[in-house]
Design a protein around this motif. Sequence first.
Motif, mmCIF file in Angstrom:
data_model
loop_
_atom_site.group_PDB
_atom_site.id
_atom_site.type_symbol
_atom_site.label_atom_id
_atom_site.label_comp_id
_atom_site.label_asym_id
_atom_site.label_seq_id
_atom_site.Cartn_x
_atom_site.Cartn_y
_atom_site.Cartn_z
ATOM 1 N N GLN A 257 0.831 -1.232 0.015
ATOM 2 C CA GLN A 257 0.085 -0.046 0.017
ATOM 3 C C GLN A 257 0.836 1.389 -0.032
ATOM 4 N N ASN A 258 1.714 1.352 -1.078
ATOM 5 C CA ASN A 258 2.572 2.474 -1.059
ATOM 6 C C ASN A 258 1.682 3.777 -1.508
ATOM 7 N N ALA A 259 2.578 4.827 -1.639
ATOM 8 C CA ALA A 259 1.536 6.206 -1.805
ATOM 9 C C ALA A 259 0.885 6.158 -2.755
ATOM 10 N N LYS B 211 9.342 12.924 -5.851
ATOM 11 C CA LYS B 211 10.909 12.574 -5.898
ATOM 12 C C LYS B 211 11.082 11.538 -4.463
ATOM 13 N N ALA B 212 9.945 11.570 -3.524
ATOM 14 C CA ALA B 212 10.145 11.101 -2.550
ATOM 15 C C ALA B 212 9.553 9.687 -2.604
ATOM 16 N N HIS B 213 8.856 9.268 -3.833
ATOM 17 C CA HIS B 213 8.352 8.346 -4.195
ATOM 18 C C HIS B 213 8.910 7.553 -5.665
ATOM 19 N N GLY B 214 8.327 7.526 -6.686
ATOM 20 C CA GLY B 214 8.886 7.035 -7.888
ATOM 21 C C GLY B 214 9.885 7.814 -8.533
ATOM 22 N N GLY B 215 9.582 8.992 -8.288
ATOM 23 C CA GLY B 215 10.476 10.270 -9.004
ATOM 24 C C GLY B 215 11.956 10.035 -8.729
ATOM 25 N N ASP C 173 22.878 16.589 7.534
ATOM 26 C CA ASP C 173 22.580 18.003 8.299
ATOM 27 C C ASP C 173 21.157 18.530 8.318
ATOM 28 N N LYS C 174 20.527 18.695 9.466
ATOM 29 C CA LYS C 174 19.147 18.892 9.599
ATOM 30 C C LYS C 174 18.631 20.306 8.915
ATOM 31 N N ASP C 175 19.919 21.050 8.701
ATOM 32 C CA ASP C 175 19.431 22.387 8.270
ATOM 33 C C ASP C 175 19.539 22.405 6.733
ATOM 34 N N PRO D 141 15.000 -5.695 -1.056
ATOM 35 C CA PRO D 141 15.531 -6.976 -1.824
ATOM 36 C C PRO D 141 15.407 -6.499 -3.105
ATOM 37 N N ARG D 142 14.743 -5.608 -3.756
ATOM 38 C CA ARG D 142 14.771 -5.286 -5.185
ATOM 39 C C ARG D 142 16.046 -4.395 -5.417
ATOM 40 N N ALA D 143 16.635 -3.673 -4.479
ATOM 41 C CA ALA D 143 17.762 -3.071 -4.656
ATOM 42 C C ALA D 143 19.094 -4.060 -4.757
ATOM 43 N N SER E 288 21.963 4.018 12.305
ATOM 44 C CA SER E 288 20.976 4.068 13.585
ATOM 45 C C SER E 288 19.510 4.454 13.129
ATOM 46 N N ARG E 289 19.348 4.935 11.850
ATOM 47 C CA ARG E 289 17.975 5.025 11.263
ATOM 48 C C ARG E 289 17.643 4.063 10.398
ATOM 49 N N LYS E 290 18.523 3.159 10.249
ATOM 50 C CA LYS E 290 18.348 1.923 9.345
ATOM 51 C C LYS E 290 17.991 2.283 8.034
ATOM 52 N N MET F 15 9.108 4.571 -16.683
ATOM 53 C CA MET F 15 9.296 3.088 -16.706
ATOM 54 C C MET F 15 8.840 2.497 -15.503
ATOM 55 N N PHE F 16 8.873 3.076 -14.439
ATOM 56 C CA PHE F 16 8.215 2.886 -13.112
ATOM 57 C C PHE F 16 6.841 2.545 -13.149
ATOM 58 N N ALA F 17 6.186 3.761 -13.742
ATOM 59 C CA ALA F 17 4.783 3.930 -13.932
ATOM 60 C C ALA F 17 4.184 2.602 -14.808
ATOM 61 N N ALA G 8 5.334 -0.147 -15.200
ATOM 62 C CA ALA G 8 5.465 -1.502 -14.525
ATOM 63 C C ALA G 8 4.640 -1.473 -13.419
ATOM 64 N N ARG G 9 4.260 -0.291 -12.672
ATOM 65 C CA ARG G 9 3.394 -0.426 -11.398
ATOM 66 C C ARG G 9 2.025 -0.281 -11.824
ATOM 67 N N SER G 10 1.499 -0.047 -13.243
ATOM 68 C CA SER G 10 0.219 -0.072 -13.331
ATOM 69 C C SER G 10 -0.337 -1.472 -13.183
HETATM 70 C C1 SDX Z 1 9.839 4.444 -3.387
HETATM 71 O O1 SDX Z 1 6.270 2.872 -0.052
HETATM 72 C C2 SDX Z 1 6.922 2.270 -1.014
HETATM 73 O O2 SDX Z 1 6.684 1.004 -0.835
HETATM 74 C C3 SDX Z 1 7.674 3.006 -2.035
HETATM 75 C C4 SDX Z 1 8.478 2.239 -3.078
HETATM 76 C C5 SDX Z 1 7.532 1.570 -4.173
HETATM 77 O O3 SDX Z 1 8.077 0.428 -4.617
HETATM 78 O O4 SDX Z 1 6.214 2.052 -4.178
HETATM 79 O O5 SDX Z 1 9.305 1.381 -2.442
HETATM 80 C C6 SDX Z 1 8.940 3.243 -4.091
HETATM 81 O O6 SDX Z 1 9.032 5.434 -3.294
HETATM 82 C C7 SDX Z 1 11.143 4.001 -2.536
HETATM 83 C C8 SDX Z 1 11.588 5.492 -1.955
HETATM 84 C C9 SDX Z 1 12.136 6.390 -2.857
HETATM 85 N N1 SDX Z 1 12.418 7.704 -2.275
HETATM 86 C C10 SDX Z 1 13.813 7.985 -1.884
HETATM 87 O O7 SDX Z 1 14.745 7.563 -2.275
HETATM 88 C C11 SDX Z 1 13.776 9.739 -1.595
HETATM 89 C C12 SDX Z 1 14.677 9.369 -0.345
HETATM 90 N N2 SDX Z 1 14.180 8.829 0.749
HETATM 91 C C13 SDX Z 1 13.399 9.585 1.833
HETATM 92 O O8 SDX Z 1 12.940 10.784 1.304
HETATM 93 C C14 SDX Z 1 12.636 8.821 2.761
HETATM 94 O O9 SDX Z 1 13.466 7.790 3.224
HETATM 95 C C15 SDX Z 1 11.301 8.113 2.608
HETATM 96 C C16 SDX Z 1 10.451 9.085 1.697
HETATM 97 C C17 SDX Z 1 11.670 7.030 1.292
HETATM 98 C C18 SDX Z 1 10.889 7.461 3.702
HETATM 99 O O10 SDX Z 1 10.239 8.601 4.534
HETATM 100 P P1 SDX Z 1 9.955 8.312 5.982
HETATM 101 O O11 SDX Z 1 9.545 6.777 6.282
HETATM 102 O O12 SDX Z 1 8.889 9.186 6.387
HETATM 103 O O13 SDX Z 1 11.400 8.404 6.817
HETATM 104 P P2 SDX Z 1 11.515 9.607 7.805
HETATM 105 O O14 SDX Z 1 11.307 10.923 7.088
HETATM 106 O O15 SDX Z 1 10.455 9.450 8.985
HETATM 107 O O16 SDX Z 1 13.167 9.482 8.139
HETATM 108 C C19 SDX Z 1 13.410 8.837 9.234
HETATM 109 C C20 SDX Z 1 14.613 9.531 9.685
HETATM 110 C C21 SDX Z 1 14.560 11.285 9.709
HETATM 111 O O17 SDX Z 1 15.735 11.711 10.197
HETATM 112 P P3 SDX Z 1 15.233 11.903 12.003
HETATM 113 O O18 SDX Z 1 14.203 13.285 11.883
HETATM 114 O O19 SDX Z 1 15.082 10.796 12.606
HETATM 115 O O20 SDX Z 1 16.587 12.601 12.571
HETATM 116 O O21 SDX Z 1 15.827 9.208 8.592
HETATM 117 C C22 SDX Z 1 15.966 10.473 7.712
HETATM 118 C C23 SDX Z 1 15.179 11.546 8.223
HETATM 119 O O22 SDX Z 1 15.419 12.894 8.040
HETATM 120 N N3 SDX Z 1 15.951 9.997 6.360
HETATM 121 C C24 SDX Z 1 17.001 10.465 5.624
HETATM 122 C C25 SDX Z 1 16.628 9.814 4.340
HETATM 123 N N4 SDX Z 1 15.576 9.204 4.345
HETATM 124 C C26 SDX Z 1 15.145 9.224 5.776
HETATM 125 N N5 SDX Z 1 18.011 11.209 5.893
HETATM 126 C C27 SDX Z 1 18.876 11.550 4.690
HETATM 127 N N6 SDX Z 1 18.817 10.869 3.442
HETATM 128 C C28 SDX Z 1 17.644 10.149 3.548
HETATM 129 N N7 SDX Z 1 17.231 9.541 1.962
#
Ligand code: SDX
Length: 430
Positions: free
Chosen positions: A233-235, A264-268, A295-297, A315-317, A356-358, A384-386, A388-390
């Motif tokens: 149930q992704n976004a 860009k937080a998702h498929g972008g 850096d939080k800032d 696992p896909r990665a 620490s943040r896995k 390409m992602f779209a 496949a995901r369709s």
């Molecule tokens: C996809 O959901 C799905 O299944 C999606 C997907 C699919 O197949 O449909 O798998 C495809 O969308 C993969 C994700 C692609 N997006 C990115 O690669 C963009 C970068 N990633 C981040 O934006 C983030 O990790 C998300 C959006 C993927 C996840 O966000 P969450 O679950 O809301 O995580 P979070 O923001 O709560 O992060 C927890 C902590 C935070 O720090 P603290 O506040 O605890 O100090 O981890 C940090 C975040 O700031 N963090 C990152 C980070 N991702 C999380 N810090 C630096 N770089 C990152 N990429």
Amino acid sequence: MPDTVTIIDNRTGKQMECPVLTGVMGPPVIDIKHLYKELGMFTYDPGYGATASCKSAITYLDGEQGVLMHRGYPIEQLAEQSTFLEVCYLLIHGELPNKREMDEWEAGIKTHTMTHEHLSRFYTGYRYDAHPMSIMGGVVNAIASYYHNTTDIQDRDQRLITAKRVIGKMPNIASKCYRYAVGLPFVYPDNSKSYVENFMNMTFSRPCEKYTPSPVAVRALDLLFILHADHEQNASTSTVRLAGSAETNPFACIAAGIATLWGKAHGGANEAVIRMLEEIGHPRNIQKYVNRAKDKDDSFRLMGFGHRVYKNYDPRATIIRKACHELLVEMNLNQPMFEIAMELERIALEDEYFISRKLYPNVDFYSGLIYQALNIPAEMFTVMFALARSAGWLAQWMELMEDDEFRIGRPRQLYTGKQIRNYVPLNKRP
Ligand code: SDX
């Protein structure tokens, strides 16, 4: 022991028993359907990190163990032994097809590879440099107008035809998004070719010369489509389900999914990863970007890293990284960005912030490198992602429409606005 949890409102002493529902695998869920009626309260879960929005039998993820299964089949086995079209059948029908079923399925998809000739005019309304995701979303939404009054979404057979139409047409639409951008004439589907060969021919062939896609590239693309087909149930899937819950035209639901996937937080992210690697430019610059990501800032995040569910390797990665390495060797390609990506991964995975943040590489971290090796431009990666995901969106939409608990999705809120107040006429305001 009753399968319930007790919720007690300590402010009033009122309490209620909520049923605990247990699935085949994964965490049980607390059924809070009657919470508001019993206790006058909503739950609060921004981003739905702890919320199960539905029951589903299609895909199972275990984020801690890095497990992904479609209809019970591990992604590693499907990646190794299946094809994208077979995975589409599996997602939608729930079982792997036998030979007759697969032949019928493939023939059914092939009857829907064309789009209405008028639709080709739609592309020319876009700017020459429009992002292909904007074009794809617009064109898919436009197709809704061709099947609006003739599709009864309450009829399973018509839902299945819709699924075949979308799966059949997405390669056609995706190829035109690319061809329009580069000024090449559109190419009609050639149903004598396989699904991926057809897509590559529509995308990369030139009117003035013979085109034969490399078998290595066809297999690599088919693998990427398998790995992107569905993901619980992704976004974007949740968007398709929410739109579907309003009984919206299914093509419009898919268009809504495309819009969400583009972020860009998702498929972008797959496009954003390549832009990030290009900006890093050399392994010596990696630490600077890793520091920025910590850096939080600084709004910079390491694209392709982190995942809401996977707190272990996606696992896909793992599969894509291996396939990328093999492809570069087979195609005798030296791709400096692959070296940067692997070094970036090594450095990040040794850094306490990421540990620490896995935060591990996700599906988007390496996929762009394969697309690039196949001469697919970065702005086309999410298309390409779209494509496949369709398949997953359709399977999830069909499951939604057959759900015995089907109802329109309508979340509530915690109101933080103004108390009630009276309107002040303009001439009486300070
Ligand atoms: C996809 O959901 C799905 O299944 C999606 C997907 C699919 O197949 O449909 O798998 C495809 O969308 C993969 C994700 C692609 N997006 C990115 O690669 C963009 C970068 N990633 C981040 O934006 C983030 O990790 C998300 C959006 C993927 C996840 O966000 P969450 O679950 O809301 O995580 P979070 O923001 O709560 O992060 C927890 C902590 C935070 O720090 P603290 O506040 O605890 O100090 O981890 C940090 C975040 O700031 N963090 C990152 C980070 N991702 C999380 N810090 C630096 N770089 C990152 N990429």
